[in-house]
Write an enzyme that holds these catalytic residues in place. Structure first.
Site, PDB file in Angstrom:
ATOM      1  N   SER A 199       0.856  -1.190   0.000  1.00 12.87           N
ATOM      2  CA  SER A 199       0.000   0.000   0.000  1.00 12.87           C
ATOM      3  C   SER A 199       0.886   1.232   0.000  1.00 12.87           C
ATOM      4  CB  SER A 199      -0.891   0.013   1.251  1.00 12.87           C
ATOM      5  OG  SER A 199      -1.548   1.261   1.401  1.00 12.87           O
TER       6      SER A 199
ATOM      7  N   TYR B 232      -1.940  -2.004  10.958  1.00 12.83           N
ATOM      8  CA  TYR B 232      -2.176  -2.203   9.529  1.00 12.83           C
ATOM      9  C   TYR B 232      -1.061  -1.551   8.701  1.00 12.83           C
ATOM     10  CZ  TYR B 232      -4.102  -1.559   4.868  1.00 12.83           C
ATOM     11  OH  TYR B 232      -4.275  -1.550   3.503  1.00 12.83           O
TER      12      TYR B 232
ATOM     13  N   LYS C 165       1.833  -3.340   6.219  1.00 13.30           N
ATOM     14  CA  LYS C 165       2.085  -3.032   4.812  1.00 13.30           C
ATOM     15  C   LYS C 165       3.540  -2.646   4.580  1.00 13.30           C
ATOM     16  CE  LYS C 165      -1.961  -3.986   3.205  1.00 13.30           C
ATOM     17  NZ  LYS C 165      -2.146  -5.088   2.241  1.00 13.30           N
TER      18      LYS C 165
END
Length: 286
Positions: free
Chosen positions: A140, A153, A157
């Site tokens: 991401s 999160y 990534k």
């Protein structure tokens, strides 16, 4: 003689970017092994069979060791080499780190990191033996910035981004390529599932089209590129610009986008200042 179609594996294939990746592979003549934890993966499989692809649908939880092994067993059962794999399954959770259940943080790690590493190890060994294959790992644009209120999160990534680039370097003398996919904010169910509907990021009106992201990802994968910031021009410009911004400013920007309204309220902030300013009680170790 019948032409043998190449085989692709796609995880997180029941919705969002994963579903569009599956559609894109099918449109380019691939047969598929699709995996997701929900029953909608079978609906996607039926759709793509209607377009001429041979599709195996696997409903499995890739947060678990057994779930990854179940998917790998289905791949082996095809008795075909995997030409391409898109390790796209991922989950997120929004909110303050200490206000979020530890189990929710652990699931992000289990799906995004542990499941991806496990499946990559299973698939890459066979690709290296064949000296051919293409692996896509969905990272991401947030991998390049600290992510307040998406702390685990965003860190997951960052791990995937580093992992993909490391694998690429290790495998550069083989016929196997590794590409990291770096989408920006995309119009999927992610923000709702992560509990981020009320954040500025969740309320963005013009998120990227997952079909566009998938097409960009497929093209980069087929060209053997090391990474692709996929989606709109805005996302690509953001991905290029963020490299030059100091981490403290990136963290502040991510906080602005991801902080829930309740966490940003004046009472909550005053309470935090009071707690930081207290003197420790007698006998407390500091």
């Amino acid at each position: 003689m019948d032409t043998v179609r190449p085989l692709a594996v796609v995880t997180g294939a029941s919705s969002g970017i994963g579903r569009e990746l599956a559609r894109t592979f099918a449109a380019h003549g691939f047969d598929l092994v699709l995996c997701a934890e929900d029953a909608a993966v079978r609906t996607v499989a039926d759709e793509l069979r209607g377009r001429g692809a041979d599709v195996t649908a696997v409903r499995a939880d890739l947060a678990t060791y057994d779930g990854v092994e179940q998917l790998h067993a289905a791949v082996l059962a095809t008795r075909r080499p995997v030409a391409a794999a898109a390790l796209n399954a991922g989950v997120g959770t929004g909110g303050a780190f200490t206000d979020t259940d530890l189990a929710d943080h652990a699931r992000v790690i289990d799906v995004n990191i542990s499941g991806t590493v496990h499946l990559a190890h299973r698939l890459l060994r066979a690709m290296v033996d064949e000296d051919e294959g293409r692996l896509l790992i969905t990272s991401s644009v947030v991998s390049m910035a600290p992510g307040p209120f998406q702390s685990v999160y965003s860190a997951s990534k960052s791990f995937l981004q580093s992992f993909a680039q490391a694998l690429r370097e290790e495998l550069k003398d083989t016929g196997v390529t590794v590409t990291s996919l770096m989408p920006g904010a995309t119009e999927t169910d992610f923000f709702h599932r992560a509990g981020m509907d009320d954040t500025r990021l969740g309320r963005l009106r013009h998120k990227d089209d997952p079909a566009r992201v998938a097409q960009d990802a497929f093209e980069a994968l087929m060209r053997g590129r090391n990474r692709v910031v996929a989606g709109s021009v805005k996302s690509r410009v953001l991905g290029a610009a963020v490299k030059a911004v100091p981490d403290r400013l990136k963290a502040a920007g991510q906080r602005y986008l991801s902080e829930p309204p309740a966490a940003a309220g004046p009472g909550r902030r005053r309470g935090r200042r009071r707690r930081r300013g207290r003197r420790p009680k007698a006998g407390r170790r500091v």
